[in-house]
Design a protein around this motif. Structure first.
Motif, PDB file in Angstrom:
ATOM      1  N   THR A  20       0.910   3.684  -3.154  1.00 16.25           N
ATOM      2  CA  THR A  20       0.123   4.880  -2.832  1.00 16.25           C
ATOM      3  C   THR A  20       0.570   5.420  -1.467  1.00 16.25           C
ATOM      4  O   THR A  20      -0.144   5.280  -0.471  1.00 16.25           O
ATOM      5  N   ALA A  45      -6.694   5.251  -5.376  1.00 16.77           N
ATOM      6  CA  ALA A  45      -6.484   4.112  -6.277  1.00 16.77           C
ATOM      7  C   ALA A  45      -7.132   2.835  -5.761  1.00 16.77           C
ATOM      8  O   ALA A  45      -7.743   2.081  -6.530  1.00 16.77           O
ATOM      9  N   TRP A  46      -6.992   2.561  -4.464  1.00 17.59           N
ATOM     10  CA  TRP A  46      -7.544   1.319  -3.930  1.00 17.59           C
ATOM     11  C   TRP A  46      -9.067   1.338  -3.962  1.00 17.59           C
ATOM     12  O   TRP A  46      -9.704   0.324  -4.274  1.00 17.59           O
ATOM     13  N   PRO A 102      -3.312  -1.529  -7.665  1.00 15.78           N
ATOM     14  CA  PRO A 102      -2.645  -0.295  -8.093  1.00 15.78           C
ATOM     15  C   PRO A 102      -1.196  -0.451  -8.535  1.00 15.78           C
ATOM     16  O   PRO A 102      -0.659   0.468  -9.141  1.00 15.78           O
ATOM     17  N   SER A 103      -0.565  -1.585  -8.242  1.00 16.70           N
ATOM     18  CA  SER A 103       0.805  -1.811  -8.709  1.00 16.70           C
ATOM     19  C   SER A 103       0.857  -2.720  -9.935  1.00 16.70           C
ATOM     20  O   SER A 103       1.882  -3.328 -10.212  1.00 16.70           O
ATOM     21  N   ALA A 137      -1.942   7.842   0.477  1.00 20.33           N
ATOM     22  CA  ALA A 137      -3.105   7.173   1.060  1.00 20.33           C
ATOM     23  C   ALA A 137      -2.709   6.365   2.279  1.00 20.33           C
ATOM     24  O   ALA A 137      -3.429   6.336   3.285  1.00 20.33           O
ATOM     25  N   PRO A 146      -1.351   5.486 -10.095  1.00 21.76           N
ATOM     26  CA  PRO A 146      -2.271   5.466  -8.952  1.00 21.76           C
ATOM     27  C   PRO A 146      -2.164   6.730  -8.109  1.00 21.76           C
ATOM     28  O   PRO A 146      -1.078   7.247  -7.871  1.00 21.76           O
ATOM     29  N   ASP A 147      -3.324   7.218  -7.657  1.00 22.99           N
ATOM     30  CA  ASP A 147      -3.369   8.367  -6.757  1.00 22.99           C
ATOM     31  C   ASP A 147      -3.891   7.900  -5.405  1.00 22.99           C
ATOM     32  O   ASP A 147      -3.949   6.703  -5.121  1.00 22.99           O
ATOM     33  N   ASP A 148      -4.287   8.815  -4.556  1.00 21.57           N
ATOM     34  CA  ASP A 148      -4.686   8.467  -3.195  1.00 21.57           C
ATOM     35  C   ASP A 148      -6.027   7.743  -3.126  1.00 21.57           C
ATOM     36  O   ASP A 148      -6.402   7.241  -2.064  1.00 21.57           O
ATOM     37  N   ARG A 162       8.663   2.571   0.792  1.00 17.83           N
ATOM     38  CA  ARG A 162       8.238   2.266  -0.575  1.00 17.83           C
ATOM     39  C   ARG A 162       9.119   1.155  -1.143  1.00 17.83           C
ATOM     40  O   ARG A 162      10.322   1.302  -1.265  1.00 17.83           O
ATOM     41  N   HIS A 212       0.825  -1.211   0.000  1.00 16.79           N
ATOM     42  CA  HIS A 212       0.000   0.000   0.000  1.00 16.79           C
ATOM     43  C   HIS A 212       0.859   1.261   0.000  1.00 16.79           C
ATOM     44  O   HIS A 212       0.638   2.171  -0.807  1.00 16.79           O
TER      45      HIS A 212
END
Length: 429
Positions: free
Chosen positions: A115, A394-395, A378-379, A118, A390-392, A130, A111
């Motif tokens: 993102t 995305a999930w 998102p990945s 998020a 992906p932005d905040d 990350r 996650h």
């Protein structure tokens, strides 16, 4: 520094989670512990899921340790980073209960990798890592300034700061992991094994990381992407240590277990059984013979689609026909007790063709699953194709798309899947 590494007490009710719900060894935290202790740090490694701890019990142990830094995973083991639970309710609930008693709080997992904004907002942690995390956790333990640590994100003056994209560790020279005897005794689960009931402990190990292929559905771009192979000596030391603790079955968590003659030849005669996930089109009959002699008892093989067009749409880069794939699967079944062919549910599937193919393979002893609906993590390249980077949200976007695409789920999922906002009600500040 005193560092607590925590795998929280996972639960999956209402989740689309595709992974196995039994406890598995937290390999990423095990590597981090080894690196931290080698550098002189004091470490508490706590797996509430494997040890059957309640949230309150786990919190009490971490608080009693009085850590300077607490690291929490957002997926249950590296094995499931590519198909993690989309919701962050479990790590968030643990962090809420811990309050301010964990020192600097750090989240690791898919996650924050895909993102980071998020993950920071939902978990309310100080830092997210990350990408692959074991080396970065060590850097965090030794850094005076967060800006000196690569591949992290944190909030500063109301804005998110980052120090680069997802990290890819060297991996190849990671030391042999050693687990507490009590953990090994508890680990009665034999992941992806269906030929018999477990009578001895199982364990997970990692011989390689990443994958040289770029299938559209695979969520690996932000972590565990580039293919690397672990040095054989430490890997065999780890395997022999597990065997000495009574382990009789290993599961290689490798994204793709490629034919490795030196490893397979080293496993022959060790008396261990093991399972793998792979692509059957990469295995010649001679290597399948060696795989069986080495002790393999379970193969999970990604086929995904039964048409050349379907496999091309998924970027499988497969050069075999469906008939050749079937023949190779059946050959493998004559060498390995359990062989599964994975299928993905897509809009263009011919249900009659799928049913006939599954029945034909099952007559030969190969199990082909009911096609699994595709979740655009998102990945994954599929997410990028649908919506871009992906932005905040995305999930949430992927979750809503998934729930709206299929009238029913697969035979390995619950039918009562809840919206992400409902699952994550405790995450938002």
């Amino acid at each position: 520094m005193r560092v607590a590494l925590v795998n929280p007490p996972w639960r999956f009710d209402g989740s689309i989670y595709f992974g196995c719900r039994a406890p598995h060894l937290p390999l990423e935290l095990g590597y981090a512990k080894s690196l931290l202790e080698a550098a002189g740090h004091e470490v508490l490694l706590l797996d509430a899921h494997l040890c059957g701890l309640t949230e309150a019990e786990a919190v009490a142990q971490v608080a009693a340790f009085t850590p300077d830094m607490t690291v929490v995973t957002t997926a249950p083991s590296y094995l499931f980073w590519r198909c993690a639970p989309p919701e962050l309710r479990v790590p968030r609930a643990f962090l809420l209960a811990l309050g301010g008693r964990g020192g600097r709080t750090v989240a690791v997992g898919p996650h924050g990798s895909a993102t980071p904004g998020a993950a920071l907002r939902k978990l309310d942690v100080d830092v997210v890592v990350r990408g692959e995390c074991e080396e970065i956790i060590l850097r965090l333990a030794e850094a005076r300034d967060l800006a000196d640590v690569p591949s992290i994100a944190w909030q500063e003056s109301g804005r998110m700061r980052t120090t680069g994209g997802p990290h890819a560790g060297k991996f190849t020279d990671l030391p042999a992991l050693h687990w507490p005897d009590d953990w090994v005794r508890r680990h009665r689960h034999h992941h992806h094994r269906f030929d018999c009931e477990p009578t001895v402990p199982g364990a997970e190990v990692e011989a390689s990381r990443g994958c040289p292929y770029t299938c559209s559905f695979c969520a690996k771009l932000d972590f565990r992407d580039a293919y690397r192979r672990r040095v054989l000596g430490p890997l065999l030391e780890e395997i022999d240590g597990l065997a000495a603790q009574g382990v009789g079955y290993l599961y290689f968590i490798d994204e793709i277990f490629l034919p490795q003659r030196p490893l397979l030849e080293a496993l022959v005669g060790r008396g261990l059984q093991f399972g793998i996930q792979t692509r059957i089109d990469l295995w010649k009959p001679e290597m399948l013979d060696l795989l069986g002699r080495a002790g393999c008892v379970s193969i999970e093989a990604g086929v995904e689609s039964l048409t050349p067009e379907g496999r091309a749409a998924l970027d499988k880069n497969c050069r075999m026909t469906t008939e050749e794939l079937s023949e190779r699967l059946l050959y493998a079944k004559r060498r390995v007790p359990f062989v599964q062919a994975n299928l993905i549910k897509t809009a263009g599937d011919d249900p009659a063709m799928v049913a006939a193919w599954r029945e034909d393979l099952q007559r030969g002893g190969v199990w082909a699953n009911d096609p699994v609906p595709l979740y655009p993590y998102p990945s994954s390249p599929d997410y990028l194709r649908l919506w871009g980077p992906p932005d905040d949200l995305a999930w949430e976007r992927a979750h809503a798309h998934y729930l709206g695409q299929f009238a029913r789920l697969s035979d390995i999922q619950e039918e009562q899947v809840l919206p992400l906002a409902e699952l994550e009600a405790a995450c938002c500040r």
